[in-house]
Write an enzyme that holds these catalytic residues in place. Sequence first.
Site, PDB file in Angstrom:
ATOM      1  N   ARG A  69       0.858  -1.025   0.140  1.00 40.49           N
ATOM      2  CA  ARG A  69       0.071  -0.026   0.054  1.00 40.49           C
ATOM      3  C   ARG A  69       0.816   1.279  -0.223  1.00 40.49           C
ATOM      4  O   ARG A  69       0.572   2.170  -0.695  1.00 40.49           O
ATOM      5  CB  ARG A  69      -0.796  -0.176   1.133  1.00 40.49           C
ATOM      6  CG  ARG A  69      -1.960  -0.924   0.970  1.00 40.49           C
ATOM      7  CD  ARG A  69      -2.847  -1.334   2.323  1.00 40.49           C
ATOM      8  NE  ARG A  69      -3.536  -0.146   2.669  1.00 40.49           N
ATOM      9  CZ  ARG A  69      -3.971   0.124   3.961  1.00 40.49           C
ATOM     10  NH1 ARG A  69      -3.671  -0.729   4.843  1.00 40.49           N
ATOM     11  NH2 ARG A  69      -4.567   1.214   4.106  1.00 40.49           N
ATOM     12  N   HIS A 118      -6.030   8.150  12.074  1.00 43.04           N
ATOM     13  CA  HIS A 118      -5.804   6.912  11.714  1.00 43.04           C
ATOM     14  C   HIS A 118      -3.997   6.634  11.568  1.00 43.04           C
ATOM     15  O   HIS A 118      -3.696   5.503  11.189  1.00 43.04           O
ATOM     16  CB  HIS A 118      -6.313   6.089  10.892  1.00 43.04           C
ATOM     17  CG  HIS A 118      -7.955   5.850  11.286  1.00 43.04           C
ATOM     18  ND1 HIS A 118      -8.782   5.615  10.451  1.00 43.04           N
ATOM     19  CD2 HIS A 118      -8.554   5.846  12.527  1.00 43.04           C
ATOM     20  CE1 HIS A 118      -9.915   5.424  10.917  1.00 43.04           C
ATOM     21  NE2 HIS A 118      -9.753   5.702  12.211  1.00 43.04           N
ATOM     22  N   CYS A 129       9.228  -1.071  21.938  1.00 44.37           N
ATOM     23  CA  CYS A 129       9.798  -0.082  22.150  1.00 44.37           C
ATOM     24  C   CYS A 129       9.209   1.474  22.100  1.00 44.37           C
ATOM     25  O   CYS A 129       9.191   2.339  22.603  1.00 44.37           O
ATOM     26  CB  CYS A 129      11.244   0.276  22.523  1.00 44.37           C
ATOM     27  SG  CYS A 129      12.010   0.741  21.241  1.00 44.37           S
TER      28      CYS A 129
HETATM   29  P1  NAD Z   1     -13.861   2.825   2.982  1.00 47.29           P
HETATM   30  O1  NAD Z   1     -13.034   2.018   2.144  1.00 47.29           O
HETATM   31  O2  NAD Z   1     -14.736   2.111   4.103  1.00 47.29           O
HETATM   32  O3  NAD Z   1     -15.027   3.526   2.308  1.00 47.29           O
HETATM   33  C1  NAD Z   1     -14.632   4.446   1.115  1.00 47.29           C
HETATM   34  C2  NAD Z   1     -15.788   5.169   0.876  1.00 47.29           C
HETATM   35  O4  NAD Z   1     -15.161   5.917  -0.496  1.00 47.29           O
HETATM   36  C3  NAD Z   1     -16.973   4.274   0.241  1.00 47.29           C
HETATM   37  O5  NAD Z   1     -18.361   4.564   0.713  1.00 47.29           O
HETATM   38  C4  NAD Z   1     -16.973   4.630  -1.219  1.00 47.29           C
HETATM   39  O6  NAD Z   1     -18.168   4.587  -1.796  1.00 47.29           O
HETATM   40  C5  NAD Z   1     -16.472   5.873  -1.559  1.00 47.29           C
HETATM   41  N1  NAD Z   1     -15.609   6.412  -2.804  1.00 47.29           N
HETATM   42  C6  NAD Z   1     -15.210   5.571  -3.672  1.00 47.29           C
HETATM   43  N2  NAD Z   1     -14.900   6.222  -4.613  1.00 47.29           N
HETATM   44  C7  NAD Z   1     -14.903   7.721  -4.463  1.00 47.29           C
HETATM   45  C8  NAD Z   1     -14.923   8.766  -5.077  1.00 47.29           C
HETATM   46  N3  NAD Z   1     -14.105   8.791  -6.173  1.00 47.29           N
HETATM   47  N4  NAD Z   1     -15.091   9.805  -4.559  1.00 47.29           N
HETATM   48  C9  NAD Z   1     -15.708   9.841  -3.310  1.00 47.29           C
HETATM   49  N5  NAD Z   1     -16.185   8.818  -2.520  1.00 47.29           N
HETATM   50  C10 NAD Z   1     -15.578   7.534  -3.249  1.00 47.29           C
HETATM   51  O7  NAD Z   1     -13.056   3.795   3.814  1.00 47.29           O
HETATM   52  P2  NAD Z   1     -13.089   4.509   4.974  1.00 47.29           P
HETATM   53  O8  NAD Z   1     -14.502   5.255   5.209  1.00 47.29           O
HETATM   54  O9  NAD Z   1     -11.857   5.742   5.082  1.00 47.29           O
HETATM   55  O10 NAD Z   1     -12.785   3.603   6.354  1.00 47.29           O
HETATM   56  C11 NAD Z   1     -11.966   2.587   6.275  1.00 47.29           C
HETATM   57  C12 NAD Z   1     -10.568   2.676   6.755  1.00 47.29           C
HETATM   58  O11 NAD Z   1      -9.764   2.521   5.554  1.00 47.29           O
HETATM   59  C13 NAD Z   1     -10.089   4.005   7.452  1.00 47.29           C
HETATM   60  O12 NAD Z   1      -9.955   3.722   8.724  1.00 47.29           O
HETATM   61  C14 NAD Z   1      -8.736   4.239   6.521  1.00 47.29           C
HETATM   62  O13 NAD Z   1      -7.847   4.559   7.596  1.00 47.29           O
HETATM   63  C15 NAD Z   1      -8.515   3.031   5.991  1.00 47.29           C
HETATM   64  N6  NAD Z   1      -7.927   3.373   4.572  1.00 47.29           N
HETATM   65  C16 NAD Z   1      -7.144   4.215   4.315  1.00 47.29           C
HETATM   66  C17 NAD Z   1      -6.931   4.345   2.769  1.00 47.29           C
HETATM   67  C18 NAD Z   1      -5.896   5.619   2.450  1.00 47.29           C
HETATM   68  O14 NAD Z   1      -5.319   6.172   3.440  1.00 47.29           O
HETATM   69  N7  NAD Z   1      -5.948   5.881   1.241  1.00 47.29           N
HETATM   70  C19 NAD Z   1      -7.081   3.499   1.918  1.00 47.29           C
HETATM   71  C20 NAD Z   1      -7.844   2.274   2.524  1.00 47.29           C
HETATM   72  C21 NAD Z   1      -8.326   2.312   3.369  1.00 47.29           C
HETATM   73 ZN    ZN Z   2      12.255  -1.282  19.829  1.00 46.74          ZN
END
Ligand code: NAD
Ligand code: ZN
Length: 255
Positions: A69, A118, A129
């Site tokens: 990632r 997050h 540590c």
């Molecule tokens: P999620 O994956 O649960 O939801 C993503 C949302 O984005 C969905 O509702 C989807 O319909 C919507 N989406 C998709 N394409 C889009 C677009 N072009 N424009 C607007 N919306 C769009 O993600 P979440 O709600 O962030 O929660 C899940 C967890 O995943 C979080 O804790 C986060 O830390 C983590 N996460 C982070 C990343 C990152 O840092 N880029 C990537 C994946 C997951």
């Molecule tokens: Zn250490």
Amino acid sequence: MISSTRAHQLRGAKHVVVFTGAGASAESGIPTFRDALTGLWEHFDPAKLATSDAYRDDPALCWGWYEWRRHKVVKAQPNEAHRAIADLAKRVPKLTVVTQNVDDLHERAGSQDVIHLHGSLHSPRCIDCGKAYTLPFTPEALPEDGSRIDPPRCTACHGYVRPGVVWFGEMLPEDAWSAGLAAAEECDVFLSIGTSGVVYPAAELPLRALGHGATVVHINPVRFDISGREHFLQGPASVLMQGLLSEAFGDLSAQ
Ligand code: NAD
Ligand code: ZN
């Protein structure tokens, strides 16, 4: 026309909170949580892979997922939604960006003082540590499907290095959470962009904003249930954020 009422509210706002989830980075090619479970990880539940138990059970599987990632993030560029959010800071008296994302695309688009609820893929630390560990700027090139990678070892105690993200079951960083909560309770417009709203406690923020009288607007291509007091703009974040800004503030290129 996006919604002239929303544009009008944005133009008159004193403090705007932009709250983002994985969907805000989707158009930069960063998979949302569901989409990240491909290849080697397709049979895993993110709620199981992103835990300290998963890491302790199989560090190489878990670390490989995070490095895969991180590799995607390093190669990606901020998209129009990140840029519109950074631009919005110049147009309203106060803007607070609160993100659930563990990438740095808001910062690379020019947003400052981003609150990361997050944590970050870019700030690993020792699992024993807590000492910070410096990763090579460019992660190992990985096969498209990802691969297992042994985590590095801490330079102080030789413990395993873990990702600097908040895993399921862990507390949010206290400073970030209290700053996010304070902003949600103070703002007059709260834009919730690209989040499925199922990961708590982060998902509480729109509700807190609503409870304190803010206009809450969800931006997402996939419709979900909201209360009658919230608003929904359906579509991709890049298109809707650019549209909202140009309706609220006029010809953006001229300013
Ligand atoms: P999620 O994956 O649960 O939801 C993503 C949302 O984005 C969905 O509702 C989807 O319909 C919507 N989406 C998709 N394409 C889009 C677009 N072009 N424009 C607007 N919306 C769009 O993600 P979440 O709600 O962030 O929660 C899940 C967890 O995943 C979080 O804790 C986060 O830390 C983590 N996460 C982070 C990343 C990152 O840092 N880029 C990537 C994946 C997951
Ligand atoms: Zn250490």
